[in-house]
Design an enzyme around this catalytic site. Structure first.
Site, short mmCIF file in Angstrom:
data_model
loop_
_atom_site.label_atom_id
_atom_site.label_comp_id
_atom_site.label_asym_id
_atom_site.label_seq_id
_atom_site.Cartn_x
_atom_site.Cartn_y
_atom_site.Cartn_z
N HIS A 112 0.86 -1.11 -0.01
CA HIS A 112 0.05 -0.01 0.08
C HIS A 112 0.78 1.36 0.08
O HIS A 112 0.40 2.44 -0.05
CB HIS A 112 -0.87 0.10 1.30
CG HIS A 112 -1.98 -1.04 1.29
ND1 HIS A 112 -2.60 -1.34 -0.02
CD2 HIS A 112 -2.15 -2.02 2.05
CE1 HIS A 112 -3.63 -2.32 0.32
NE2 HIS A 112 -3.29 -2.90 1.51
N ASP A 151 -2.58 -10.65 -2.85
CA ASP A 151 -3.31 -10.20 -1.49
C ASP A 151 -4.58 -9.84 -1.72
O ASP A 151 -4.97 -9.44 -2.84
CB ASP A 151 -2.32 -8.98 -0.99
CG ASP A 151 -2.79 -8.60 0.46
OD1 ASP A 151 -2.06 -8.92 1.20
OD2 ASP A 151 -3.78 -7.81 0.55
N HIS A 153 -6.26 -7.43 -0.52
CA HIS A 153 -6.31 -6.12 -0.72
C HIS A 153 -5.88 -5.53 -2.03
O HIS A 153 -4.71 -6.23 -2.36
CB HIS A 153 -5.67 -5.09 0.44
CG HIS A 153 -6.30 -5.69 1.85
ND1 HIS A 153 -5.70 -6.58 2.49
CD2 HIS A 153 -7.19 -4.88 2.52
CE1 HIS A 153 -6.36 -6.61 3.87
NE2 HIS A 153 -7.47 -5.78 3.60
N ASP A 240 -4.20 -12.96 2.98
CA ASP A 240 -5.40 -12.63 3.68
C ASP A 240 -6.88 -13.02 2.76
O ASP A 240 -8.00 -12.70 3.17
CB ASP A 240 -5.58 -11.13 4.04
CG ASP A 240 -4.84 -10.35 3.06
OD1 ASP A 240 -4.58 -10.75 1.81
OD2 ASP A 240 -4.68 -9.18 3.47
ZN LIG Z 1 -3.94 -7.56 2.37
ZN LIG Z 2 -4.16 -7.96 -4.59
#
Ligand SMILES: [Zn+2]
Ligand SMILES: [Zn+2]
Ligand SMILES: [Zn+2]
Length: 434
Positions: A112, A151, A153, A240
């Site tokens: 991120h 991931d 996210h 995750d």
């Molecule tokens: Zn994540």
């Molecule tokens: Zn991703």
């Protein structure tokens, strides 16, 4: 002694002394159970599985990628430098052929973290994959690199850093941003003016099962990789998406992660998220390691795994099929947006970046100075927490003219009190500020 068909390096760094807070999901226990599992499974006694210690990344390695405000020295702890250094050790182990593949099981994570860094967002301060990518380019002359982010996210930071780079293919599959942090990663985010189609987002509905991830791999990721022909494949291996993860809503399993890895066949994996410390990480990490090493992973099972719970509804499968078709269409239309580039225009984009850990916004304006011969240089102005940034970046694949123009523009920019003025020249490998 058992033997791994593919010589695989592991770099394990739990960062004992660093966390956002003791009860925060991103904490050292994340990797301690994985370490115990690795020992319990006897991987230390497998021939061709090699353990490496991480090294310290330097501020020079960080400044090759990021504009840190007020400075990398002020924002980062030793744990951040070791986490990034873990990826650099993985890179060196692979590039110098000490091993065939490597997995940096490190924290804190990085995907991120955007090009500009004013603090901590989504548990990340610096982007450990991006730092590794530019390190590899600098030291080993590799050009075309694919980063596949698995991931849960959206890898918004990695996307931001490589958005205008047609030599970096970035594919992120993640839980739909309408239902999860950071709220981005939609199909229409397809790359900057010089790299249209080289960012591919695959937003998946909550509760996507192994079947959905298999479909994305087979229909999108593998065919696109086959055409892109990267010299190196990197997996941002966030875990995750697992059905036990406490902060997400997906139904991926350890078997699913292992199968994905076997198909993707990445040169380097970097751990990203994954917050189911006991229920997922020991099994997903083990599955990935065995897949990388070319070993049998059929026995890797979560203690509570019940396959009958994870059967994907047919309408969800059809929905994911449609997402895959749209993602393939993004790739089919790739290339620079020619008209803009030929007219040598400047393309600007504004955005607001939220730093969720301490809660402040940064307003950012990026100007891509386009060029018919290269991706051009970029100019960023940003304001947050009462500090200003005016920064220039010359990408590694810029032409001589763009490099000179960026240098001249930086030199001609008058110092302003309270503003950090920076030149990041990845060709000369220098970072200058005033
Ligand atoms: Zn994540
Ligand atoms: Zn991703
Ligand atoms: Zn140029």
């Amino acid at each position: 002694m058992p033997r791994a068909p593919h010589k695989t390096g592991l770099i394990l760094f739990p960062a004992f002394d660093w966390c956002i807070s003791p009860s925060h999901p991103e904490r050292e226990e994340r990797l301690l159970y994985t370490r115990d599992q690795i020992i319990e499974e006897g991987l230390e006694d497998v021939e061709n599985i090699v353990f490496f210690n991480p090294e310290l990344a330097t501020f020079h390695d960080i400044n090759r990628v990021h504009h840190c405000v007020p400075s990398a020295e002020k924002l980062l702890t030793e744990s951040h430098l070791i986490s990034a250094g873990g990826t650099l050790r993985a890179a060196r182990a692979v590039m110098s052929k000490e091993v065939e593949k490597a997995f940096a099981i490190v924290r804190p994570p990085g995907h991120h973290a955007m090009q500009t860094v004013f603090g901590d967002r989504g548990f990340c301060v610096i982007n450990i994959e991006a730092i590794m990518v530019e390190y590899i380019r600098r030291h080993y002359g590799i050009r075309k690199i694919a980063i596949i982010d698995t991931d849960c996210h959206h890898g918004d930071g990695t996307q931001d850093i490589f958005y205008n780079d047609p030599d970096t293919l970035f594919i992120s599959m993640h839980q739909d941003g309408r239902t999860l942090y950071p709220g981005s990663g939609f199909l229409h985010e397809t790359g900057g003016p010089a790299a249209e189609g080289y960012t591919i987002n695959i937003p998946l509905p909550p509760n996507t099962c192994d079947e959905g991830f298999d479909m994305v791999m087979e229909r999108v990721v593998m065919p696109v990789l086959h055409e892109f022909q990267p010299e190196l494949i990197i997996n941002s291996a966030g875990q995750d998406n697992h059905y036990t993860d406490p902060i997400t809503n997906m139904n991926f399993t350890a078997q699913g992660y292992a199968r994905l890895n076997r198909l993707l066949n990445p040169d380097i994996c970097v751990l990203e998220g994954g917050y189911s410390i006991e229920g997922a990480l020991p099994y997903t990490n083990l599955g990935i390691i065995l897949a990388m090493a070319g070993m049998d992973f059929s026995q890797v099972r979560e203690p509570d795994y019940d396959p009958s719970q994870f059967i994907q509804a047919p309408d969800m499968t059809r929905y994911i099929e449609a997402i895959c078709d749209k993602a393939l269409a993004v790739w089919a239309k790739r290339g620079p947006r020619r008209r803009e580039a030929e007219q040598r225009r400047v393309v600007t984009k504004q955005k607001e970046i939220f730093y969720d850990t301490t809660g402040f916004h940064v307003r950012e304006n990026t100007a891509h100075h386009l060029c018919p011969h290269c991706p051009g240089f970029s100019e960023i102005t940003a304001t947050g927490r009462n500090t200003h940034l005016h920064a220039f970046t010359v990408p590694f694949n810029a032409c001589r003219h763009c490099q000179d123009t960026a240098k001249d523009t930086f030199a001609a920019t008058m110092p302003v009190p309270g503003t950090l003025i920076a030149l990041q020249d990845r060709i000369a490998d220098i970072y200058e500020t005033k």
